[in-house]
Scaffold this active site. Structure first.
Site, mmCIF file in Angstrom:
data_model
loop_
_atom_site.group_PDB
_atom_site.id
_atom_site.type_symbol
_atom_site.label_atom_id
_atom_site.label_comp_id
_atom_site.label_asym_id
_atom_site.label_seq_id
_atom_site.Cartn_x
_atom_site.Cartn_y
_atom_site.Cartn_z
ATOM 1 N N ASP A 120 -5.851 8.729 1.986
ATOM 2 C CA ASP A 120 -4.182 8.662 1.313
ATOM 3 C C ASP A 120 -3.193 8.727 2.076
ATOM 4 O O ASP A 120 -3.104 8.417 3.000
ATOM 5 C CB ASP A 120 -4.522 9.008 0.159
ATOM 6 N N LYS A 149 -6.380 3.794 2.189
ATOM 7 C CA LYS A 149 -5.768 2.820 1.992
ATOM 8 C C LYS A 149 -4.271 3.026 3.653
ATOM 9 O O LYS A 149 -3.673 3.557 3.181
ATOM 10 C CB LYS A 149 -5.325 3.735 0.475
ATOM 11 N N VAL A 163 -7.920 3.962 -7.294
ATOM 12 C CA VAL A 163 -9.150 3.630 -7.800
ATOM 13 C C VAL A 163 -9.906 4.642 -8.344
ATOM 14 O O VAL A 163 -9.387 6.095 -8.193
ATOM 15 C CB VAL A 163 -9.964 2.851 -6.697
HETATM 16 P P1 IMP Z 1 -4.570 12.455 0.692
HETATM 17 O O1 IMP Z 1 -3.679 13.755 1.055
HETATM 18 O O2 IMP Z 1 -2.699 11.508 0.723
HETATM 19 O O3 IMP Z 1 -4.887 11.638 2.007
HETATM 20 O O4 IMP Z 1 -5.282 12.589 -0.537
HETATM 21 C C1 IMP Z 1 -6.279 12.229 -0.077
HETATM 22 C C2 IMP Z 1 -6.841 13.258 -1.542
HETATM 23 O O5 IMP Z 1 -6.334 12.194 -2.674
HETATM 24 C C3 IMP Z 1 -8.243 12.139 -1.838
HETATM 25 O O6 IMP Z 1 -9.466 12.992 -1.630
HETATM 26 C C4 IMP Z 1 -8.514 12.255 -3.117
HETATM 27 O O7 IMP Z 1 -9.103 13.437 -3.598
HETATM 28 C C5 IMP Z 1 -6.914 11.893 -3.520
HETATM 29 N N1 IMP Z 1 -7.174 10.234 -3.735
HETATM 30 C C6 IMP Z 1 -5.728 9.560 -3.180
HETATM 31 N N2 IMP Z 1 -6.116 8.615 -3.388
HETATM 32 C C7 IMP Z 1 -6.898 7.676 -4.499
HETATM 33 C C8 IMP Z 1 -7.060 7.205 -5.538
HETATM 34 O O8 IMP Z 1 -6.867 5.818 -5.416
HETATM 35 N N3 IMP Z 1 -8.349 7.595 -6.885
HETATM 36 C C9 IMP Z 1 -8.363 9.165 -6.908
HETATM 37 N N4 IMP Z 1 -7.807 10.166 -5.800
HETATM 38 C C10 IMP Z 1 -6.896 9.520 -4.471
#
Ligand code: IMP
Ligand code: MG
Length: 177
Positions: free
Chosen positions: A103, A131, A153
């Protein structure tokens, strides 16, 4: 379907196809040099368990636990805590980090940093979903099954408030994008 689940973005059949294709690519790359897979808990649980059963050579498996989301929030925390580090010795090993979704990239950037500290021979990153529109870090996945739009999602390991991980497909959470 009700229970807060909206449109199905990726079906069970589409996931199965991609996961088996990914396993073939990983086999071609790692079969002769060996592989240690590190799954990021809890989100990678389903993806990880399906993926490893498609890999025909002996792989080592460990997990790491990171906390990025708290409570019922769908907004990433600024900081990522590594709650449980790996227990295998991965010095000079080829490592593949597996997570559910890239994300903002904060979680995986932090995990890559922590894993690098264990001095593996190589590190690659593999995610089920990405994403790209949300990215806030430089990280680029080496393997990504599906690039998705900027919607929250659930399913196939991904949760909202720790629910929906057991859905066999990926769906948009209703009233949340
Ligand atoms: P990041 O550190 O922002 O890349 O977040 C990553 C973590 O956030 C992932 O391992 C997921 O556990 C959670 N996450 C991010 N987007 C989503 C989503 O759309 N649905 C569910 N969990 C998400
Ligand atoms: Mg996660």
């Amino acid at each position: 379907m009700n229970n807060g689940i909206g449109k199905v973005l990726i079906t069970e059949a589409e996931i199965k196809h991609k996961v088996s294709e990914l396993a073939q690519r990983l086999t071609a790359e790692y079969e002769h040099k060996g592989l240690t897979i590190i799954g990021v808990l809890n989100g990678s649980l389903i993806f990880l368990s399906d993926l490893i059963r498609h890999i025909p050579f002996p792989v080592k498996i460990d997990t790491v636990r990171a906390n990025t989301y708290i409570g019922t929030s769908t907004v990433s925390k600024a900081e990522t805590d590594i709650v449980n580090d790996i227990s295998l010795n991965i010095k000079d090993e080829h490592v593949l980090i597996v997570d559910d979704i890239l994300d903002t990239g904060k979680t995986l950037s932090r995990i890559v940093q922590v894993i690098k500290g264990h001095n593996p021979m190589s590190i690659q990153v593999c995610v089920l979903l990405s994403k790209e529109a949300r990215r806030e870090t430089e990280i680029v996945p080496d393997y990504c099954c599906f690039e998705i739009e900027n919607k929250f999602v659930v399913g196939y390991g991904l949760d909202f408030d720790n629910k929906y991980r057991n859905l066999p497909y990926i769906a948009v959470l209703e009233n949340n994008g």
